[in-house]
Design an enzyme around this catalytic site. Structure first.
Site, PDB file in Angstrom:
ATOM      1  N   CYS A 257     -13.757 -14.324  42.370  1.00 20.04           N
ATOM      2  CA  CYS A 257     -12.523 -14.582  43.133  1.00 20.04           C
ATOM      3  C   CYS A 257     -11.651 -15.714  42.586  1.00 20.04           C
ATOM      4  O   CYS A 257     -10.439 -15.526  42.426  1.00 20.04           O
ATOM      5  CB  CYS A 257     -12.827 -14.851  44.597  1.00 20.04           C
TER       6      CYS A 257
ATOM      7  N   ARG B 179     -26.248 -15.404  40.043  1.00 20.56           N
ATOM      8  CA  ARG B 179     -26.614 -16.042  41.306  1.00 20.56           C
ATOM      9  C   ARG B 179     -28.099 -16.349  41.285  1.00 20.56           C
ATOM     10  O   ARG B 179     -28.901 -15.519  40.868  1.00 20.56           O
ATOM     11  CB  ARG B 179     -26.308 -15.120  42.489  1.00 20.56           C
TER      12      ARG B 179
ATOM     13  N   GLN C  56     -20.454  -7.042  39.352  1.00 20.39           N
ATOM     14  CA  GLN C  56     -19.821  -6.563  40.588  1.00 20.39           C
ATOM     15  C   GLN C  56     -18.659  -5.666  40.221  1.00 20.39           C
ATOM     16  O   GLN C  56     -17.912  -5.976  39.298  1.00 20.39           O
ATOM     17  CB  GLN C  56     -19.238  -7.747  41.353  1.00 20.39           C
TER      18      GLN C  56
ATOM     19  N   ASP D 223     -15.704  -5.489  41.348  1.00 17.63           N
ATOM     20  CA  ASP D 223     -14.964  -6.379  42.226  1.00 17.63           C
ATOM     21  C   ASP D 223     -13.473  -6.062  42.202  1.00 17.63           C
ATOM     22  O   ASP D 223     -12.957  -5.541  41.219  1.00 17.63           O
ATOM     23  CB  ASP D 223     -15.171  -7.803  41.702  1.00 17.63           C
TER      24      ASP D 223
ATOM     25  N   HIS E 281      -9.657  -7.851  44.119  1.00 18.78           N
ATOM     26  CA  HIS E 281      -9.009  -8.663  45.141  1.00 18.78           C
ATOM     27  C   HIS E 281      -7.632  -8.103  45.396  1.00 18.78           C
ATOM     28  O   HIS E 281      -6.923  -7.750  44.457  1.00 18.78           O
ATOM     29  CB  HIS E 281      -8.959 -10.126  44.706  1.00 18.78           C
TER      30      HIS E 281
ATOM     31  N   LYS F  46     -15.146  -8.364  58.165  1.00 23.90           N
ATOM     32  CA  LYS F  46     -15.400  -7.437  57.061  1.00 23.90           C
ATOM     33  C   LYS F  46     -15.936  -6.111  57.565  1.00 23.90           C
ATOM     34  O   LYS F  46     -16.407  -5.998  58.697  1.00 23.90           O
ATOM     35  CB  LYS F  46     -16.410  -8.040  56.091  1.00 23.90           C
TER      36      LYS F  46
ATOM     37  N   HIS G 210     -11.270  -9.393  49.551  1.00 27.67           N
ATOM     38  CA  HIS G 210     -12.245  -9.081  48.494  1.00 27.67           C
ATOM     39  C   HIS G 210     -12.775  -7.692  48.796  1.00 27.67           C
ATOM     40  O   HIS G 210     -12.996  -7.361  49.956  1.00 27.67           O
ATOM     41  CB  HIS G 210     -13.498  -9.952  48.531  1.00 27.67           C
TER      42      HIS G 210
HETATM   43 ZN   LIG Z   1     -14.001 -12.175  45.833  1.00 25.77          ZN
END
Ligand SMILES: [Zn+2]
Ligand SMILES: [Zn+2]
Length: 635
Positions: free
Chosen positions: A333, A362, A380, A382, A384, A464, A510
């Site tokens: 992000c 992580r 990910q 991912d 945004h 979410k 996200h």
């Molecule tokens: Zn994010």
């Protein structure tokens, strides 16, 4: 006393009547079936005298509450059996867990798998004796004295942690244990159980304390229930992605490199490449732009994002570069935000949808790492989304629809949505929470899938939706998340110029649809038991010359298929054809093409499919067309 039953009917009983007596007053058969009772919100033994006005629910073994009582009681029975076999055993704790129970013991010798059968046999004796579970109470002092005298240091430590007052114990036959209860009326009510495994476990989960031995068992209301569960376990073991990953040569994890860090072998990489290629194309088609960002960033970035505050325990230690601290990214992000902030943004440009297959790191404890499902480095899928408030509801609906379309393309059709709403501690304007939650709910309503609300279960920075998919074994996997963020947009001071010329705060969302590529690949692998649909299969067609005489023709067939992008391979080994076909089946390759004298002469191939078996002699063009259709349809 007045007893109110679940159907709201009520009946008067003398004070001190037990749930067992109440069950008997209804029917003798019911009294034989029930094992515990729920009084208002508390589970109690059938022998517990009641008074006043109570809401009573009689619990049967197959009820969720009943299973818990059953499984917990099984742990007492197991502890009794262990104590009989190993009189020096010191006991720690023994709770019910999903599908079963465990108990932790301190034993002079390490347990062996063979010991489980002995313990089970002893349990069978205890069950056959049908010993009643009897509750009694001691003062804290008496309880401490008893455990100290017996050298039960773990139990003594547990008692020390309890508040002053009376402490309840349960006795069945020659065995006593500290416990809140409730339990089965007697040991004979345990009908279906099995001891499964042994593991090490630290006392109180603290790695600086004693290492204990934990025995896991399962227990069910009926023998049939147990059988069904054991069959499910067998099936799950057959599909275990770690086993399949090895057999199909897809990936490995090397201790030299480190736990939770995945090596993708060529065949696994082929599948991953297909997934990623498809993912990228779909994102471009659906109004996303792709971005690439670095794997590390300076500490100031993570301070601004807040990760060094609320997320630091999941991050790796920093690297010092020219006196500055750099961290491996746990999330993408802040980088996407930096792109947003690289210049001024106008209301006319919004929304931005920026996606990245971003690899993050992580920290996970080594003990919880599990194949591809729980790793330390993963990619990910991912993205945004930055949008204006007036665009936000449509963006959410769009994102959810795109998500479902993408996941369905991989052959999953059984979904459940979970909406997590505002927790007690949160950041962000209440109006934004409301609008965002309403948009998520509206999107869920529109797609008409089963859903659940997790009231107050959201992150502190925004509501979410989680999407869980059900696999071939009926297991739920959480993959997709659509998550609002009111925190980072504030912390980074994101703005756009509105039509009024003033600065406004965009919504930031996200979203990850597959979740982690590693984990999603693991789920796919188990779902299909390694037999990937043709579009994903690492090898789509294997050409098998009957003898080396037809090698040349076989090679032209392979090359012909490869020219149109079909992943064809040639098994030219001088092995019997039956042996090589068996190997193709073990490798779960969708098609194999046998070529011999007749095929070479007539310019055809003898086609077999994993799904449909023998498809006869066919021209290579016929095969090309069939495979291309199948690949395009993701079937
Ligand atoms: Zn994010
Ligand atoms: Zn107990």
């Amino acid at each position: 006393m007045k007893v109110i039953f679940p159907d709201q009917s009520s009946r008067e009983y003398p004070d001190g009547t037990t749930p067992r007596a109440i069950a008997e007053s209804i029917s003798g058969r019911l009294a034989k079936e029930v094992i515990a009772a729920q009084v208002d919100d508390t589970l109690v033994d059938l022998s517990q005298p009641l008074d006043g006005e109570v809401h009573l629910k009689l619990i049967k073994p197959e009820d969720p509450e009943g299973l818990e009582v059953l499984r917990h009681s099984a742990s007492h029975i197991m502890a009794q059996a262990v104590r009989r076999i190993f009189p020096d055993a010191k006991l720690a704790i023994g709770p019910a867990i999903e599908n079963g129970f465990y108990y932790d013991f301190d034993l002079p010798e390490p347990l062996k798998l063979e010991d489980l059968a002995r313990i089970e046999a002893e349990m069978a004796k205890i069950v056959a004796a049908d010993l009643p579970f009897e509750r009694y109470e001691l003062s804290k002092g008496e309880a401490l004295e008893r455990f100290r005298a017996a050298g039960e240091k773990y139990k003594a430590e547990l008692v020390e942690g309890l508040e002053d007052g009376t402490i309840s114990f349960y006795r069945q036959g020659d065995f006593d244990d500290l416990c809140r209860g409730p339990h089965l009326p007697s040991t004979g009510r345990l009908k279906a159980y099995k001891l499964m495994s042994i593991a090490g476990a630290y006392w109180r989960g603290d790695s600086s304390r004693e290492m204990l031995q934990r025995i896991y068992g399962v227990a069910f209301a009926t023998k049939a229930g147990l059988e069904e569960y054991l069959k499910f376990l067998e099936e799950a073991a057959r599909r275990d992605h770690r086993k399949l990953g090895k057999e199909l040569d897809l990936f490995s994890i090397d201790d030299q490199i480190g736990g939770g860090l995945v090596l993708w072998h060529p065949k696994g990489a082929r599948v991953r490449q297909e997934i990623e290629q498809f993912w990228k194309e779909e994102h471009y088609k659906n109004g996303y732009e792709l971005v690439y960002t670095p794997h590390v960033g300076r500490s100031t970035l993570w301070e601004t994002s807040g990760h060094l505050g609320f997320y630091s325990e999941n991050m790796y230690a920093p690297m010092d570069i020219e006196g500055q601290q750099y961290y491996a990214k746990p999330m993408n992000c802040p980088f996407h935000i930096a792109i947003y902030k690289s210049r001024g943004r106008s209301y006319r440009e919004l929304p931005f949808r920026w996606a990245e297959l971003g690899t993050v790191y992580r920290y996970e404890k080594s003990g919880v790492l599990h194949g591809l499902m729980r790793v330390r480095g993963f990619t990910q899928d991912d993205a945004h989304i930055f949008c204006r408030p007036d665009q936000m509801p449509e963006e959410i609906e769009r994102t959810l629809n795109f998500c479902l379309k993408l996941i369905r393309s991989f052959g999953f059709n059984d979904f459940k949505l979970y909406l997590a709403t505002k927790p007690a501690d949160s950041v962000g304007e209440p109006e934004r929470w409301e609008a965002a939650t309403a948009a998520l709910q509206a999107a869920i309503d529109k797609v008409g899938l089963p859903s659940e609300i997790d009231e107050g279960g959201g992150a502190f920075y925004g509501p979410k939706i989680d999407l869980k998919i059900k696999d071939a074994l009926g297991r739920e996997w959480q993959c997709s998340t659509i998550q609002f963020d009111f925190n980072m947009s504030e912390r980074f001071g994101l703005t756009y110029k509105g039509s009024d010329g003033a600065d406004h705060r965009p919504y930031m969302i996200h979203r990850a649809l597959l979740g982690s590529i590693e984990r999603f690949f693991g789920v796919l692998l188990e779902h299909y038991e390694g037999a990937f649909p043709t579009w994903l299969a690492p090898v789509q067609a294997m050409v098998l010359p009957v003898t080396p005489d037809y090698l040349e023709y076989a090679r032209t067939v392979m090359e012909d298929l490869r020219k149109v992008g079909i992943r064809a391979e040639l098994d030219s080994r001088n092995e019997k054809i039956g042996y090589r076909i068996r190997e193709v089946r073990l490798q779960k390759i969708p098609y194999w093409l046998v070529v011999g004298e007749r095929e070479a002469r007539e310019g055809v191939v003898a086609v077999s499919s994993r799904k449909e078996g023998d498809l006869g002699s066919q021209k290579v063009d016929w095969l090309k067309e069939r495979l291309q259709k199948e690949i395009a349809a993701h079937s």
